[in-house]
Write an enzyme that holds these catalytic residues in place. Sequence first.
Site, PDB file in Angstrom:
ATOM      1  NE  ARG A 128       5.058  -7.719  15.704  1.00 45.43           N
ATOM      2  CZ  ARG A 128       5.203  -6.692  16.545  1.00 45.43           C
ATOM      3  NH1 ARG A 128       4.953  -6.852  17.845  1.00 45.43           N
ATOM      4  NH2 ARG A 128       5.590  -5.508  16.105  1.00 45.43           N
ATOM      5  CE  LYS A 164       8.590  -8.439  14.886  1.00 40.37           C
ATOM      6  NZ  LYS A 164       8.770  -7.947  13.506  1.00 40.37           N
ATOM      7  CG  HIS A 217       1.225 -10.244   9.848  1.00 39.26           C
ATOM      8  ND1 HIS A 217       1.793 -10.237  11.114  1.00 39.26           N
ATOM      9  CD2 HIS A 217       1.672  -9.111   9.252  1.00 39.26           C
ATOM     10  CE1 HIS A 217       2.554  -9.170  11.260  1.00 39.26           C
ATOM     11  NE2 HIS A 217       2.491  -8.463  10.148  1.00 39.26           N
ATOM     12  NE  ARG A 238       1.351  -6.514  13.581  1.00 39.82           N
ATOM     13  CZ  ARG A 238       1.656  -5.867  14.703  1.00 39.82           C
ATOM     14  NH1 ARG A 238       0.950  -6.096  15.792  1.00 39.82           N
ATOM     15  NH2 ARG A 238       2.649  -5.003  14.746  1.00 39.82           N
ATOM     16  CG  HIS A 298       4.337  -0.492  13.842  1.00 40.62           C
ATOM     17  ND1 HIS A 298       3.368  -0.096  12.939  1.00 40.62           N
ATOM     18  CD2 HIS A 298       4.456  -1.843  13.677  1.00 40.62           C
ATOM     19  CE1 HIS A 298       2.929  -1.153  12.268  1.00 40.62           C
ATOM     20  NE2 HIS A 298       3.572  -2.216  12.700  1.00 40.62           N
ATOM     21  CE1 TYR A 330      -1.854  -2.439   8.253  1.00 42.85           C
ATOM     22  CE2 TYR A 330      -0.490  -1.131   9.726  1.00 42.85           C
ATOM     23  CZ  TYR A 330      -0.816  -2.349   9.151  1.00 42.85           C
ATOM     24  OH  TYR A 330      -0.078  -3.470   9.462  1.00 42.85           O
TER      25      TYR A 330
END
Length: 286
Positions: free
Chosen positions: A152, A176, A246, A249, A272, A281
């Site tokens: 990110r 995150k 993004h 990404r 994730h 995806y």
Amino acid sequence: MPIPQQPILSPFLDFIKFEKRYSAHTYRAYADDLSSFFSFVQAQFEVSQPSEITPGMIRSWMASLTLIKVQPRSINRKISSLKSFFRYCLIQGQITTNPTKTLQVLKTKKRLPSYVEQDQMETLLKETIFPDDFGGRGDHLILSLLYHTGIRVSELVGLKSSQIDYARSQLKVLGKGNKERIIPLQTELTEKIKEYVQEKAALFPEAIFPNLLLTTKQKPPTARQVYDTVKKYLSLVTTAEKKSPHVLRHSFATHLTGNGAELNAVKELLGHSSLAPTHVYTNNNI
């Protein structure tokens, strides 16, 4: 919108900031959503305490957002903020019934992630496109890292030189929620990073920032600067509407799955927490 000073929100906002360790962007979104909601119920219903909130008040707020053309996806994000807040209040004993328990999210159109075609990325990352100086090599490294690792933009601008393991050709990323993950690097990219670090040390021996990437002003690039850099170079190879970090990404994940990578592996590389956001995806490739 400034972060609200209402005492009822402060404990929850402190909780997500210091205990959950949400990013500054996520923290701001929660603060703005909750501030907007409580400003509405105070004005419309003259209530201010979580225990006074009813499902009907929340639905009225949702209706008011719809009237001013707020998109369903944005309203659903705000509902998610409310649900988290009232779950916290329930655990803390501030309320006995959760007014968001029966709330239904709004239907939204499913959108596939935007991405750049693989041959376009190969064209873009040819070094002849970039200026032959430290700034140009920094720009090339920014796009290479975003595309070849899927990190990110927030992870990129905070990336330290110490997070690169040259011997193993891998990158340690703090994502995150302060979750750490390891991403393998192509040998060529590892060498490019090494050359960049050596040039940086020669040009700026007194540099005080430990960040991997530095601008010519000897400061780490901001997220805005990275966005502008990506948009500038993507404009050379694609007419796609979205040209953001993004998108790189998304391109990383789309090309991996399209080339046969296992979905669980892609999930881990992206950081994730579940397979659901990764699975989209495969739809891109279909």
